[in-house]
Design a protein around this motif. Structure first.
Motif, short mmCIF file in Angstrom:
data_model
loop_
_atom_site.label_atom_id
_atom_site.label_comp_id
_atom_site.label_asym_id
_atom_site.label_seq_id
_atom_site.Cartn_x
_atom_site.Cartn_y
_atom_site.Cartn_z
N LYS A 272 0.86 -1.19 0.00
CA LYS A 272 0.00 0.00 0.00
C LYS A 272 0.90 1.23 0.00
N PRO A 273 1.24 1.70 -1.18
CA PRO A 273 2.14 2.85 -1.22
C PRO A 273 1.50 4.09 -0.62
N ALA A 289 -4.34 3.12 -11.45
CA ALA A 289 -3.65 2.16 -12.31
C ALA A 289 -2.16 2.11 -12.01
N ILE A 290 -1.66 3.07 -11.26
CA ILE A 290 -0.23 3.15 -10.99
C ILE A 290 0.14 2.38 -9.73
N LEU A 291 -0.64 2.55 -8.67
CA LEU A 291 -0.28 1.96 -7.37
C LEU A 291 -0.11 0.45 -7.41
N PRO A 292 -0.97 -0.31 -8.14
CA PRO A 292 -0.76 -1.75 -8.18
C PRO A 292 0.56 -2.16 -8.82
N GLN A 293 1.20 -1.26 -9.54
CA GLN A 293 2.48 -1.57 -10.17
C GLN A 293 3.66 -1.40 -9.21
N ILE A 294 3.37 -0.87 -8.04
CA ILE A 294 4.44 -0.63 -7.08
C ILE A 294 4.70 -1.90 -6.29
#
Length: 634
Positions: A272-273, A289-294
């Protein structure tokens, strides 16, 4: 019917008058009357069973097999047709407090993972052979409350110690119950199971006595116990014995036909960024769409969770219901470089500029560190055009063209006439009508004169110079690793003078995005290329060269003039401190021009683009200025 049966198994002790010392008997044969509130005391004077008012079994006499449910018919009749007295070895003294039965029984030794779908609900008259549990052919009186309490204690005792066969034998459907209890034991895998009576309860059938009980399951490696309540209801077997009416909800109140309970691994945890201050970022549309790539940091431990879940019964693809979490999933917290306050402003800025359906994006960077402070997108169904898109940048590319010219002997004060049109041999013109023969390079920059840059570029620069400066001093075209996938700049070497002319003013085959152009503005502001990053542990690349100090100084002066006197003066109005900007209006064939704007204010650099937004100062300029006003230092 007299209730007499033949039974060739009885001992001498049982050959006496069928009435006991109290002169009472019932359909089970003679027994001692139920006596609440009287704790059992053993003959040696010690307290009764376990000290908590449970039940006590006498020791078996020599030669007896000790089985409470073996072939010995403790409830049959003797050969003379008389009902025998039950064996002392099978007599239980039951204790009740205030009419509410209690039992606390625990056993260890469960171990497994997932529950199988082996539970069915045949009901009291379900099909198939059930050895001792077939429904009675003639109506019988329901068991009394005392008889139900006694049966409940036996059932819970057997279940708690893991003897599913014995527990199942105390139900009206032994085979079904045995399969269901064995599956629960195997697939839930509790270390111990304690079952405690909670008193009388409401039965599905009003005439049936019902008793509540609490299940407490403990697991290896889990400090907390799984606890829940369920209910037993009671009927009589064909021979009149009180038994548990079997149904899946005996195991768990939510268990039903077609459902299963078991321990399963939870989905892999997703980190969980948070923003740089530890604040959540989930609410921002551009970041969904960005956070799941972290992913977690390299080498960081990720714990896959496990839980008792209820599966099935909700249709194809239904998510299992978590009943008890054994091990919560966990992933290391990842702090991103984003600033939630600035992100909120950026989100609103692109939303306003995309109100007519125009896709837009914006990126904000801290020049002194290269940290990305905001990424915002609008339109195109969640596509991250800010870092993954590719468009021609228009006149914002003149920052790099100016750097190349300054390094090739053209000063900021050198006269570079701005003609109304020029050729390469393609015909080129400017947005601003008229001819300005006395314009300097700085004037051409602040007024965004195309013809001056094309003429001077064709005169002073070689075909590969623009791409070389962009790569070696501004870091464009290198393989960036910002923490999520991103697109690098495309600045191909021109094959013709027309292609070269187009590149000098940011047209042709050049492809960039807001991230790349925000970095260009940041490089000018600080004088040094620092690869933008979204997380501190991202692996940065360094540019092969460095922007010369005098070139950086001249570029800052030219961008400052543009922000205060040139094409960017309207959106930049009212901003104080160190400011600089450059507008861009990129042609898009027969469609409306794309709006571009790059700028900085203090230690904050921004790039914005709005597809079909028109002139750079109108759409993209307004969005960028909103962010600079909110976050730039004066």
């Amino acid at each position: 019917m007299s209730g007499e049966r033949k039974n060739d198994r009885h001992d001498e002790h049982d050959r006496h008058d069928q009435r006991d010392e109290y002169g009472q008997h019932d359909e089970y044969g003679p027994h001692e009357p139920y006596q609440p509130y009287q704790p059992y005391e053993e003959s040696n004077g010690q307290d009764g069973y376990g000290g908590y008012g449970g039940y006590q079994e006498y020791d078996e006499p020599a030669g007896d097999d000790g089985g409470a449910y073996d072939a010995h018919d403790a409830y049959g009749t003797d050969a003379d047709g008389e009902a025998p007295r039950r064996s002392t070895a099978r007599r239980m003294v039951l204790v009740a407090a205030g009419g509410v039965f209690t039992a606390l029984l625990a056993v260890g030794g469960y171990g497994a993972y997932n529950v199988l779908n082996a539970v069915t609900d045949n009901g009291p008259s379900g099909g198939g052979h059930q050895a001792a549990g077939a429904a009675a052919s003639t109506p019988q009186e329901p068991p009394t409350a005392e008889q139900a309490e006694s049966a409940a204690k036996e059932f819970l005792a057997a279940w708690s110690r893991g003897d599913v066969a014995a527990a199942a034998a105390l139900t009206d459907h032994p085979e079904t119950a045995r399969a269901a209890l064995a599956t629960f034991k195997e697939q839930v895998g509790a270390r111990s199971l304690a079952l405690t009576g909670t008193g009388r309860a409401q039965a599905d059938t009003p005439s049936e006595p019902a008793l509540g009980f609490r299940v407490k399951a403990e697991f290896e490696g889990t400090p907390d116990a799984w606890e829940y309540d369920s209910v037993l209801s009671f009927v009589r077997s064909p021979d009149g014995k009180p038994v548990v009416r079997w149904k899946p909800s005996v195991i768990h109140p939510k268990l039903a036909a077609g459902k299963s309970i078991g321990v399963k691994a939870l989905p892999d945890p997703v980190s969980k960024p948070t923003d740089r201050k530890g604040r959540p970022l989930d609410a921002f549309p551009s970041l969904r769409a960005i956070l799941p790539q972290i992913g977690p940091p390299d080498g960081a431990a990720v714990v896959t969770g496990r839980a008792v879940v209820l599966s099935g019964g909700g249709g194809t693809g239904a998510e299992p219901e978590q009943l008890f979490v054994l091990t919560p999933p966990s992933a290391p917290q990842v702090k991103l470089t984003l600033d939630a306050d600035l992100q909120q402003v950026a989100e609103e800025a692109v939303k306003q500029q995309s109100a007519n359906g125009n896709p837009a994006s914006l990126v904000a960077i801290q020049p002194s560190t290269g940290q990305i402070l905001a990424i915002a997108n609008a339109g195109q169904g969640g596509f991250n055009r800010a870092v993954a898109g590719g468009q021609a940048p228009g006149s914002t590319m003149k920052v790099i063209t100016s750097a190349a010219l300054l390094e090739n002997g053209v000063g900021a004060d050198s006269v570079v006439p701005c003609k109304e049109t020029t050729t390469s041999p393609r015909l080129w013109h400017n947005d601003e009508p008229g001819s300005f023969p006395s314009y300097t390079l700085a004037d051409d920059f602040s007024h965004s004169c195309n013809t001056g840059f094309i003429d001077k570029g064709l005169e002073k620069l070689q075909p590969g110079d623009l791409g070389k400066v962009a790569r070696e001093q501004f870091g464009l075209g290198l393989e960036w690793h910002i923490g999520i996938p991103s697109r690098d700049a495309t600045i191909p070497a021109p094959g013709t003078k027309d292609e070269a002319a187009a590149q000098y003013i940011g047209q042709g085959r050049i492809q960039v995005n807001s991230l790349l152009m925000a970095s260009v503005a940041a490089t000018v502001q600080s004088g040094t290329f620092r690869q933008p990053v979204l997380r501190e542990d991202a692996k940065r690349v360094t540019a092969p060269g460095k922007l010369p100090a005098d070139v950086a100084r001249d570029l800052r002066a030219m961008m400052a003039k543009t922000a205060t006197q040139g094409t960017a003066r309207t959106p930049m109005a009212g901003l104080s401190g160190q400011i600089g900007a450059k507008t861009g209006t990129a042609e898009a064939g027969s469609q409306a021009n794309n709006s571009w704007f790059i700028a900085y204010r203090g230690d904050l650099a921004v790039a914005a683009e709005v597809e079909g937004g028109g002139h750079g100062f109108s759409a993209a300029g307004v969005a960028a200025a909103q962010v600079l006003k909110a976050g730039g230092k004066g």
